[in-house]
Motif scaffolding. Structure first.
Motif, PDB file in Angstrom:
ATOM      1  N   GLU A 123     -10.950 -13.330 -37.308  1.00 17.97           N
ATOM      2  CA  GLU A 123     -12.179 -14.098 -37.100  1.00 17.97           C
ATOM      3  C   GLU A 123     -12.756 -13.839 -35.707  1.00 17.97           C
ATOM      4  OE1 GLU A 123     -13.448 -15.730 -39.482  1.00 17.97           O
ATOM      5  OE2 GLU A 123     -11.785 -15.793 -40.903  1.00 17.97           O
ATOM      6  N   SER A 124     -12.477 -12.677 -35.162  1.00 20.58           N
ATOM      7  CA  SER A 124     -12.855 -12.367 -33.779  1.00 20.58           C
ATOM      8  C   SER A 124     -14.324 -12.626 -33.494  1.00 20.58           C
ATOM      9  CB  SER A 124     -12.525 -10.900 -33.479  1.00 20.58           C
ATOM     10  OG  SER A 124     -13.136 -10.478 -32.283  1.00 20.58           O
ATOM     11  N   ARG A 125     -15.187 -12.270 -34.432  1.00 20.09           N
ATOM     12  CA  ARG A 125     -16.620 -12.350 -34.161  1.00 20.09           C
ATOM     13  C   ARG A 125     -17.175 -13.756 -34.326  1.00 20.09           C
ATOM     14  NH1 ARG A 125     -19.748  -7.081 -36.238  1.00 20.09           N
ATOM     15  NH2 ARG A 125     -21.322  -8.165 -35.008  1.00 20.09           N
ATOM     16  N   LYS A 126     -16.331 -14.688 -34.711  1.00 21.05           N
ATOM     17  CA  LYS A 126     -16.760 -16.085 -34.698  1.00 21.05           C
ATOM     18  C   LYS A 126     -16.559 -16.719 -33.323  1.00 21.05           C
ATOM     19  CE  LYS A 126     -16.209 -16.912 -39.626  1.00 21.05           C
ATOM     20  NZ  LYS A 126     -15.582 -17.730 -40.686  1.00 21.05           N
ATOM     21  N   PHE A 127     -15.912 -15.979 -32.430  1.00 24.28           N
ATOM     22  CA  PHE A 127     -15.744 -16.446 -31.056  1.00 24.28           C
ATOM     23  C   PHE A 127     -16.874 -15.904 -30.185  1.00 24.28           C
ATOM     24  CE2 PHE A 127     -11.490 -16.882 -32.747  1.00 24.28           C
ATOM     25  CZ  PHE A 127     -11.014 -18.034 -32.135  1.00 24.28           C
ATOM     26  N   ASN A 128     -17.387 -16.744 -29.318  1.00 21.25           N
ATOM     27  CA  ASN A 128     -18.294 -16.322 -28.252  1.00 21.25           C
ATOM     28  C   ASN A 128     -17.764 -16.963 -26.970  1.00 21.25           C
ATOM     29  OD1 ASN A 128     -20.759 -14.750 -29.326  1.00 21.25           O
ATOM     30  ND2 ASN A 128     -20.505 -16.404 -30.806  1.00 21.25           N
ATOM     31  N   ILE A 129     -17.013 -16.184 -26.216  1.00 21.19           N
ATOM     32  CA  ILE A 129     -16.235 -16.699 -25.091  1.00 21.19           C
ATOM     33  C   ILE A 129     -16.977 -16.403 -23.797  1.00 21.19           C
ATOM     34  CG2 ILE A 129     -14.017 -16.597 -23.915  1.00 21.19           C
ATOM     35  CD1 ILE A 129     -12.795 -15.658 -26.587  1.00 21.19           C
ATOM     36  N   ASP A 130     -17.330 -17.454 -23.076  1.00 22.10           N
ATOM     37  CA  ASP A 130     -18.084 -17.330 -21.832  1.00 22.10           C
ATOM     38  C   ASP A 130     -17.176 -16.936 -20.677  1.00 22.10           C
ATOM     39  OD1 ASP A 130     -20.494 -18.186 -23.020  1.00 22.10           O
ATOM     40  OD2 ASP A 130     -19.962 -20.285 -22.721  1.00 22.10           O
ATOM     41  N   LEU A 131     -17.715 -16.109 -19.783  1.00 20.51           N
ATOM     42  CA  LEU A 131     -17.016 -15.840 -18.537  1.00 20.51           C
ATOM     43  C   LEU A 131     -17.222 -16.969 -17.538  1.00 20.51           C
ATOM     44  CD1 LEU A 131     -17.684 -12.019 -17.972  1.00 20.51           C
ATOM     45  CD2 LEU A 131     -15.772 -13.138 -19.127  1.00 20.51           C
ATOM     46  N   VAL A 132     -18.339 -17.679 -17.648  1.00 19.69           N
ATOM     47  CA  VAL A 132     -18.594 -18.827 -16.771  1.00 19.69           C
ATOM     48  C   VAL A 132     -18.407 -20.111 -17.567  1.00 19.69           C
ATOM     49  CG1 VAL A 132     -20.195 -17.566 -15.314  1.00 19.69           C
ATOM     50  CG2 VAL A 132     -21.075 -18.830 -17.263  1.00 19.69           C
ATOM     51  N   SER A 133     -18.100 -21.181 -16.858  1.00 21.12           N
ATOM     52  CA  SER A 133     -17.950 -22.483 -17.498  1.00 21.12           C
ATOM     53  C   SER A 133     -19.033 -23.396 -16.957  1.00 21.12           C
ATOM     54  CB  SER A 133     -16.557 -23.067 -17.201  1.00 21.12           C
ATOM     55  OG  SER A 133     -16.441 -24.382 -17.707  1.00 21.12           O
ATOM     56  N   CYS A 159     -16.203 -20.548 -31.521  1.00 23.02           N
ATOM     57  CA  CYS A 159     -14.816 -20.384 -31.961  1.00 23.02           C
ATOM     58  C   CYS A 159     -14.748 -20.542 -33.477  1.00 23.02           C
ATOM     59  CB  CYS A 159     -13.884 -21.387 -31.280  1.00 23.02           C
ATOM     60  SG  CYS A 159     -14.334 -23.122 -31.518  1.00 23.02           S
ATOM     61  N   MET A 160     -13.644 -20.103 -34.059  1.00 18.38           N
ATOM     62  CA  MET A 160     -13.466 -20.168 -35.500  1.00 18.38           C
ATOM     63  C   MET A 160     -13.166 -21.605 -35.933  1.00 18.38           C
ATOM     64  SD  MET A 160      -9.655 -18.458 -35.792  1.00 18.38           S
ATOM     65  CE  MET A 160      -9.246 -19.120 -37.410  1.00 18.38           C
ATOM     66  N   LYS A 161     -13.302 -21.853 -37.202  1.00 18.46           N
ATOM     67  CA  LYS A 161     -13.040 -23.176 -37.751  1.00 18.46           C
ATOM     68  C   LYS A 161     -11.584 -23.563 -37.516  1.00 18.46           C
ATOM     69  CE  LYS A 161     -13.787 -25.854 -41.992  1.00 18.46           C
ATOM     70  NZ  LYS A 161     -14.203 -25.797 -43.408  1.00 18.46           N
ATOM     71  N   ASN A 162     -11.356 -24.864 -37.291  1.00 21.57           N
ATOM     72  CA  ASN A 162     -10.033 -25.438 -37.042  1.00 21.57           C
ATOM     73  C   ASN A 162      -9.436 -25.024 -35.700  1.00 21.57           C
ATOM     74  OD1 ASN A 162      -9.991 -26.783 -39.556  1.00 21.57           O
ATOM     75  ND2 ASN A 162      -9.280 -24.906 -40.565  1.00 21.57           N
ATOM     76  N   THR A 163     -10.267 -24.527 -34.800  1.00 19.10           N
ATOM     77  CA  THR A 163      -9.810 -24.248 -33.438  1.00 19.10           C
ATOM     78  C   THR A 163     -10.816 -24.836 -32.452  1.00 19.10           C
ATOM     79  OG1 THR A 163     -10.963 -22.122 -33.228  1.00 19.10           O
ATOM     80  CG2 THR A 163      -8.723 -22.084 -34.142  1.00 19.10           C
ATOM     81  N   TYR A 164     -10.382 -24.909 -31.205  1.00 22.05           N
ATOM     82  CA  TYR A 164     -11.253 -25.331 -30.106  1.00 22.05           C
ATOM     83  C   TYR A 164     -11.164 -24.294 -28.993  1.00 22.05           C
ATOM     84  CZ  TYR A 164     -11.660 -29.910 -32.302  1.00 22.05           C
ATOM     85  OH  TYR A 164     -11.936 -30.926 -33.195  1.00 22.05           O
ATOM     86  N   LEU A 165     -12.277 -24.077 -28.335  1.00 20.09           N
ATOM     87  CA  LEU A 165     -12.327 -23.178 -27.185  1.00 20.09           C
ATOM     88  C   LEU A 165     -12.433 -24.054 -25.939  1.00 20.09           C
ATOM     89  CD1 LEU A 165     -12.463 -20.155 -26.407  1.00 20.09           C
ATOM     90  CD2 LEU A 165     -14.949 -20.383 -26.380  1.00 20.09           C
TER      91      LEU A 165
END
Length: 649
Positions: free
Chosen positions: A223-233, A499-505
């Motif tokens: 499910e990699s492409r369901k993640f959009n992970i920011d470098l900044v918070s 993030c993918m379903k059933n997870t939290y980023l």
């Protein structure tokens, strides 16, 4: 091809971070010829967002970054005339340091999925591994070099979420029910063919635990492409300068937002929800009736504290934490106000700064929801791209994977007159804007940088359970030792499209004193349990399981003054990278300041023209009557697009 770029521009901008992208949009909107280049293969620089596999590729890129590229670059020394001198730019990005990756999720051979490259699966530190998949930030183009004109814009996500926010003022609060399960309708397809993941010693799954979804590493990769992970918070204040700029310039039509649903506090080892609005205060079960009245009285005072200087003038030089004690607030209320409302440091924030921060928090309540903050769907990396789209619409040219080797300076005037790219092409311009990371060590010899400690976590549960599992939360964890920095924790659910379903980023950030892992690991251990250490216990009492973690330090150049750089020509302007603060006000202020220095008579990012007011050249003659009008109106947007901001929550 990028080596056929035009050679004459008004403004050349190097780097696609948020300040540079805002400047590109402002310059293009004012009629300037803009070339916007980036040596990276993605938009945003250190403001970017990545898919999970894209993030691993980004880590590998930093690990392998070296000076070997200069051998393939066209020699530029012979292109410098006798009356000119060159200022070489940096050949590699050194803004990210101390990267450490930990994978706690189990690696089940039966569930292994196809992946291009793989990280080690044990719960030990690795920098990054043999990933060759291209980075994914807004669906990057795959050709070797490309440039974008007004007909070829940065990618825009077209799926729409049912509970997103258009930037139009409203007092309506988002309902948790309205937020549920929208991620199923908007997620992109999973990663496809590649090499199989290496089989490593697996970590115990604990599959017999009740009510617990076991997320494995193969599932995350699939499910990699369901993640959009920011470098900044970061988050957006609903009354902040970035939101105002997005609305004023109509760039907001390129993005969608969700309201942060909860402000949390960490006190006495427990995570609690902080009441923000009047209704929250009086519905809170954490506060006594006396505390509720005391809190409302103090917050009402903070809204117009300037009108009552006698209440605080004797404490202006005191710490805000000391001032709160004089207001006869209980320790519980003092903690809420200091760490979760003002969000300031207990050891360094003055009374005036604390009152100002509290007022800003309160003024942002109710505009788009019951908290002061918004978060952009698909991550913070969308915001720079939105401004890049505006620049391209007004004629700006974009070119990724395009390195600039040097600035060409005229010896007589001392001004920069051109740049030379890695093809050896000379590109002339009047003004040059450069992101700090592109400047060489010689130029930055006298610069003292700060650092930001960052952590990115993937977990299986929220840090505070609620009726809805689609919660967006912000938590400030105060320091244990006096003088240390508090840690900001932002938890994103799947409906943010990050993030993918059933997870939290989960994003953690603080000002660095050591490496990111040393600064943040103690907070991670307080809030989460690594999967390998999870024990069967009552579901209500268990901490969320930590599946995957990344630590890294990022350079903070926001406090660097122009005078600190050596030998910069007067028409070369420097933009800083992300700062450690929660909002993006510094980036907006920097962009506006630079723009006004270059074009003092121009308006900064004015509203776009009304399509009905646009006429073609030669058709400016006034019509005699409406029915005989010979004015041709240019239809620049569809009726549906023009109403993009009119939708409610």
């Amino acid at each position: 091809m990028a080596d056929n770029l035009p050679t004459e521009f008004d403004v050349v901008i190097i780097g696609t971070g948020l300040p540079e992208s805002i400047l590109a949009a402002a310059c293009s909107r004012s009629g300037q010829r803009v070339l916007h280049v980036d040596s990276r293969s993605y938009y945003g620089g250190n403001w970017a967002s990545f898919s999970f596999s894209g993030l691993l590729s980004w880590l590998k890129e930093y690990e392998q970054n070296s000076d070997t590229e200069e051998e393939t670059a066209a020699a530029w020394q012979d292109l410098i005339h006798e009356t000119e001198e060159a200022i070489a730019l940096c050949k590699k990005d050194e803004t990210i340091q101390h990267t450490e990756v930990f994978c706690y999720a189990s690696q089940n051979a039966e569930d292994s999925v196809q992946e291009i490259g793989a990280l080690q699966r044990n719960a030990s530190s690795v920098a990054s591994s043999t990933l060759t998949e291209p980075l994914h930030s807004a669906e990057l183009p795959q050709e070797g070099h490309s440039y974008i004109t007004s007909n070829e814009l940065p990618a825009e996500h077209t799926p729409k979420s049912e509970s997103t926010i258009s930037l139009e003022e409203t007092d309506v609060e988002e309902s948790p029910e309205k937020e549920r399960n929208c991620e199923d309708k908007t997620c992109m397809p999973p990663v496809s063919d590649g090499d199989k993941v290496e089989n490593k010693p697996s970590i115990e799954d604990n599959t017999n635990q009740p009510k617990r979804n076991v997320i494995t590493y193969p599932q995350i990769v699939k499910e990699s492409r369901k993640f959009n992970i920011d470098l900044v918070s970061k988050l957006l204040y609903s009354q902040g300068s970035l939101i105002e700029l997005l609305i004023k310039s109509n760039v907001s039509r390129y993005a969608e937002f969700k309201n942060v649903t909860r402000i949390l506090a960490f006190r006495e080892g427990k995570v609690e929800q902080v009441p923000c609005s009047r209704a929250d205060v009086f519905n809170s079960k954490e506060l006594t009736m006396v505390e509720k009245r005391m809190l409302m009285k103090f917050l009402t005072f903070c809204l117009d504290y300037e009108q009552h200087p006698d209440e605080y003038q004797d404490f202006q030089q005191c710490l805000f934490s000391e001032y709160l004690k004089t207001k006869r607030l209980t320790p519980n209320l003092q903690h809420f106000i200091l760490h979760s409302i003002a969000m300031t440091s207990e050891s360094s924030c003055t009374t005036l700064d604390g009152l100002k921060a509290t007022k800003n928090f309160l003024q942002c309540l109710g505009r788009f929801g019951n908290t002061p903050f918004l978060f952009p769907l698909y991550g913070q990396g969308e915001i720079p791209q939105c401004f890049c789209r505006m620049c391209a619409v007004f004629g700006g040219i974009y070119c990724l994977r395009h390195k600039i080797q040097c600035l060409v300076v005229d010896k007589e005037s001392g001004k920069c007159k051109a740049v030379i790219d890695h093809f050896g092409q000379r590109i002339n311009a009047n003004y040059f804007i450069v992101e700090d990371s592109y400047l060489s060590k010689e130029t930055c010899a006298n610069v003292q940088y700060k650092q930001i400690s960052r952590a990115v976590l993937i977990t299986d549960q929220s840090i505070l359970k609620a009726d809805s599992d689609q919660q967006i939360s912000i938590l400030i964890v105060p320091p244990v030792e006096p003088g240390a920095c508090s840690v900001r924790v932002t938890e994103l659910c799947s409906s943010t499209m990050t993030c993918m379903k059933n997870t939290y980023l989960v994003h953690l950030a603080c000002e660095s004193s050591k490496t990111a892992r040393e600064d943040l690991e103690s907070v991670v251990n307080k809030l989460f349990t690594p999967l390998a250490e999870t024990e069967v216990d009552k579901e209500e009492l268990r901490k969320p399981t930590l599946l995957w973690a990344l630590y890294f330090n990022m350079r903070d150049s926001s406090g660097v003054s122009r005078s600190s750089y050596c030998g910069l020509p007067c028409n070369v302007y420097v933009c800083s990278g992300p700062d450690s603060r929660l909002g993006s006000e510094h980036a907006v202020k920097l962009a506006e300041t630079v723009f006004q220095e270059i074009f003092p008579s121009e308006e900064f990012c004015p509203p776009p023209p009304n399509p009905e007011d646009i006429i073609f050249d030669g058709d400016d003659k006034q019509p005699e009557a409406p029915e005989t009008s010979n004015v041709t109106v240019a239809k620049v947007e569809s009726s549906e697009e023009s109403k993009n901001l009119e939708g409610a929550l």
